[in-house]
Design an enzyme around this catalytic site. Structure first.
Site, PDB file in Angstrom:
ATOM      1  N   ARG A 147      18.162 -17.742  63.512  1.00  0.00           N
ATOM      2  CA  ARG A 147      19.204 -17.745  64.539  1.00  0.00           C
ATOM      3  C   ARG A 147      18.651 -17.759  65.960  1.00  0.00           C
ATOM      4  NH1 ARG A 147      22.369 -13.852  65.163  1.00  0.00           N
ATOM      5  NH2 ARG A 147      24.200 -15.058  65.819  1.00  0.00           N
TER       6      ARG A 147
ATOM      7  N   TYR B 174      24.570 -14.312  58.283  1.00  0.00           N
ATOM      8  CA  TYR B 174      23.919 -15.566  58.667  1.00  0.00           C
ATOM      9  C   TYR B 174      22.405 -15.478  58.730  1.00  0.00           C
ATOM     10  CZ  TYR B 174      28.706 -16.560  59.879  1.00  0.00           C
ATOM     11  OH  TYR B 174      30.068 -16.712  59.814  1.00  0.00           O
TER      12      TYR B 174
ATOM     13  N   TYR C 239      20.008 -20.813  68.355  1.00  0.00           N
ATOM     14  CA  TYR C 239      20.774 -20.623  69.586  1.00  0.00           C
ATOM     15  C   TYR C 239      20.396 -19.353  70.332  1.00  0.00           C
ATOM     16  CZ  TYR C 239      23.753 -19.392  65.523  1.00  0.00           C
ATOM     17  OH  TYR C 239      24.237 -18.992  64.298  1.00  0.00           O
TER      18      TYR C 239
ATOM     19  N   CYS D 250       4.255 -21.913  61.028  1.00  0.00           N
ATOM     20  CA  CYS D 250       3.420 -22.774  61.862  1.00  0.00           C
ATOM     21  C   CYS D 250       4.297 -23.519  62.869  1.00  0.00           C
ATOM     22  CB  CYS D 250       2.652 -23.746  60.969  1.00  0.00           C
ATOM     23  SG  CYS D 250       1.341 -24.629  61.846  1.00  0.00           S
ATOM     24  N   GLU D 251       4.930 -22.763  63.750  1.00  0.00           N
ATOM     25  CA  GLU D 251       5.804 -23.285  64.786  1.00  0.00           C
ATOM     26  C   GLU D 251       5.695 -22.385  66.006  1.00  0.00           C
ATOM     27  OE1 GLU D 251       7.825 -25.894  64.926  1.00  0.00           O
ATOM     28  OE2 GLU D 251       7.771 -26.575  62.833  1.00  0.00           O
TER      29      GLU D 251
ATOM     30  N   GLU E  25      40.087 -13.992  58.176  1.00  0.00           N
ATOM     31  CA  GLU E  25      38.818 -14.326  57.550  1.00  0.00           C
ATOM     32  C   GLU E  25      37.622 -13.658  58.225  1.00  0.00           C
ATOM     33  OE1 GLU E  25      40.241 -18.833  56.212  1.00  0.00           O
ATOM     34  OE2 GLU E  25      38.851 -18.565  57.897  1.00  0.00           O
ATOM     35  N   PRO E  26      37.569 -12.337  58.254  1.00  0.00           N
ATOM     36  CA  PRO E  26      36.383 -11.689  58.817  1.00  0.00           C
ATOM     37  C   PRO E  26      35.189 -11.852  57.895  1.00  0.00           C
ATOM     38  CG  PRO E  26      37.847 -10.057  57.861  1.00  0.00           C
ATOM     39  CD  PRO E  26      38.555 -11.381  57.759  1.00  0.00           C
ATOM     40  N   GLY E  27      34.063 -12.145  58.451  1.00  0.00           N
ATOM     41  CA  GLY E  27      32.832 -12.262  57.673  1.00  0.00           C
ATOM     42  C   GLY E  27      31.710 -11.513  58.356  1.00  0.00           C
ATOM     43  N   ARG E  28      31.342 -12.007  59.535  1.00  0.00           N
ATOM     44  CA  ARG E  28      30.258 -11.363  60.302  1.00  0.00           C
ATOM     45  C   ARG E  28      30.560  -9.882  60.536  1.00  0.00           C
ATOM     46  NH1 ARG E  28      27.138 -13.915  64.563  1.00  0.00           N
ATOM     47  NH2 ARG E  28      28.643 -15.618  64.442  1.00  0.00           N
TER      48      ARG E  28
END
Length: 440
Positions: A333, A393, A337, A364-365, A293-296
């Site tokens: 992202r 992602y 993390y 506004c963060e 299941e490769p995705g990235r």
């Protein structure tokens, strides 16, 4: 950057992807803009597909939809003759809308909703990966209503801790995913699934995490999974005919990461497949059908995000902020993390970096950052900033925070670009808003 034929600096000194000049893409489509390189996506799908066929023979590559989902990516996967995995009714609906063959779809999720399970069975999804007793009951009941037998895998937890961020490790003993091999719960669940009249237990699924570069974690997961399959053959007289080994192959984000080319991914897959063959010979098992299941690794480096530089704020003896017209709403992202990225000035890509800056978004963060300590030439308002390796992602996790618009996505090939996700409008933002009568 991890340059390739379809990602390089062209003769104008501009960043080029898929034969398209990024400065020109920014003018044509505006920014923020997600850009995907079709040639690289297809090359990655093919290297997994062809290596699996050549080195093993009995298997299927499944594009992991959660990395990036839209109808065009499923159309490409269909043309490349691979499967897909989905983790929600929405991803499944998108795949079906694209005309993707349901028998080549695997459905995941630790808490599949009743309507999602019913929809999956109506679509005749090929395989469902079970992750709860209640879920097994629901699938069995829905299959019985339809007079059908549903193929299922059980998600197991081999207890392998990959060397990656804690939030993207999924095979520790303490995990919301899977049934642990070590505490006996995987065996009990196997027995439970075998008792279900409308479920056909085919085997197991495990996924040890994401962004993994060292091969030994994969090999250890294979060894533990095969040992468990052997034990189930002895204790329950059930020998799995399918083993889904998940995904997790790492990609390059910055120079702390390994730069892996197509041959490197093929070599990693060969190592995994060799471990399967060795383990099966050791335990006297039939070679199971292997699913991956490769995705990235398929879409991650194929994608970049283009921004326009706006405000620049230099705080003497502290840091310099370069603000862009995107932010955490198109790439959360870093906030989640502290993911690290590489950025280049797409319209001045041949210039030597001379300073370290923090790239800030427009939300506004205070924590709305794309990255810190990014090494760039001295940026000017109006420059086009490209953040690399954003294909996975980023769009998938984007939001309308602060009622910002989620950027569109274009697919580039041979210098031509077309929308595969159209731009949002302010009307889109308010389409589902309702003012109750008593407020009017």
């Amino acid at each position: 950057m991890n340059a390739r034929k379809s990602l390089k600096v062209n003769g104008k000194g501009h960043l080029e992807i898929g034969g398209a000049d990024c400065a020109e893409l920014a003018k044509q489509f505006g920014t923020p803009l997600y850009v995907l390189d079709e040639a690289h996506i297809r090359a990655m799908m093919r290297i997994y597909r062809d290596t699996l066929e050549r080195e093993y023979g009995n298997g299927i590559v499944l594009y992991a939809s959660k990395a990036f989902s839209c109808t065009a990516i499923y159309a490409i996967a269909k043309q490349e003759n691979i499967g897909v995995d989905v983790v929600s009714g929405g991803e499944l609906f998108t795949a079906m809308k694209a005309g993707f063959p349901a028998e080549r779809i695997f459905m995941h999720g630790n808490n599949k909703l009743p309507n999602e399970i019913a929809y999956a069975l109506d679509c005749k999804v090929g395989t469902i990966v079970v992750d709860a007793y209640s879920e097994a009951d629901l699938i069995d009941d829905e299959a019985q209503k339809r007079g059908m037998i549903q193929d299922v895998l059980l998600r197991i937890n081999p207890g392998v801790e990959a060397h990656t961020h804690a939030y993207i490790q999924t095979a520790k003993t303490d995990s919301k995913f899977g049934f642990s091999i070590s505490d006996g719960t995987a065996e009990k669940m196997t027995e439970y699934l075998l008792s279900k009249k409308n479920l056909r237990m085919r085997g197991y699924h495990c996924h040890i995490g994401s962004q993994i570069f060292e091969k030994q974690s994969f090999v250890l997961a294979v060894e533990k999974s095969l040992k468990f399959i052997s034990e189930m053959k002895d204790s329950l007289e059930f020998e799995a005919d399918t083993l889904n080994l998940g995904g997790g192959f790492g990609i390059w984000y910055n120079d702390e990461d390994v730069k892996t080319d197509l041959d490197g991914y093929a070599d990693s897959l060969r190592t995994l497949l060799d471990a399967v063959k060795t383990g099966c010979a050791h335990y006297g098992l039939q070679l199971p059908r292997i699913a991956l299941e490769p995705g990235r690794s398929i879409v991650g480096e194929a994608g970049i995000t283009l921004y326009t530089v706006g405000a620049i704020k230099n705080i003497p003896n502290v840091k310099k902020y370069i603000a862009v017209d995107g932010g955490m709403f198109d790439n959360p992202r870093y906030c989640l993390y502290q993911a690290k990225y590489t950025a280049v000035l797409a319209n001045r890509a041949n210039e030597t970096p001379c300073e370290y800056v923090s790239v800030a978004g427009k939300c506004c963060e205070s924590g709305d950052l794309i990255g810190v300590n990014m090494n760039l030439p001295e940026a000017r308002t109006g420059d086009v900033l490209a953040v690399l390796s954003t294909g996975a992602y980023n769009y998938s996790m984007a939001s309308n925070y602060n009622r910002n618009l989620i950027p569109p996505v274009v697919l580039v090939k041979n210098g031509k670009a077309e929308y595969i996700v159209r731009p949002q409008t302010y009307e889109d933002l308010t389409r589902n808003d309702i003012i109750p009568e008593y407020l009017k």
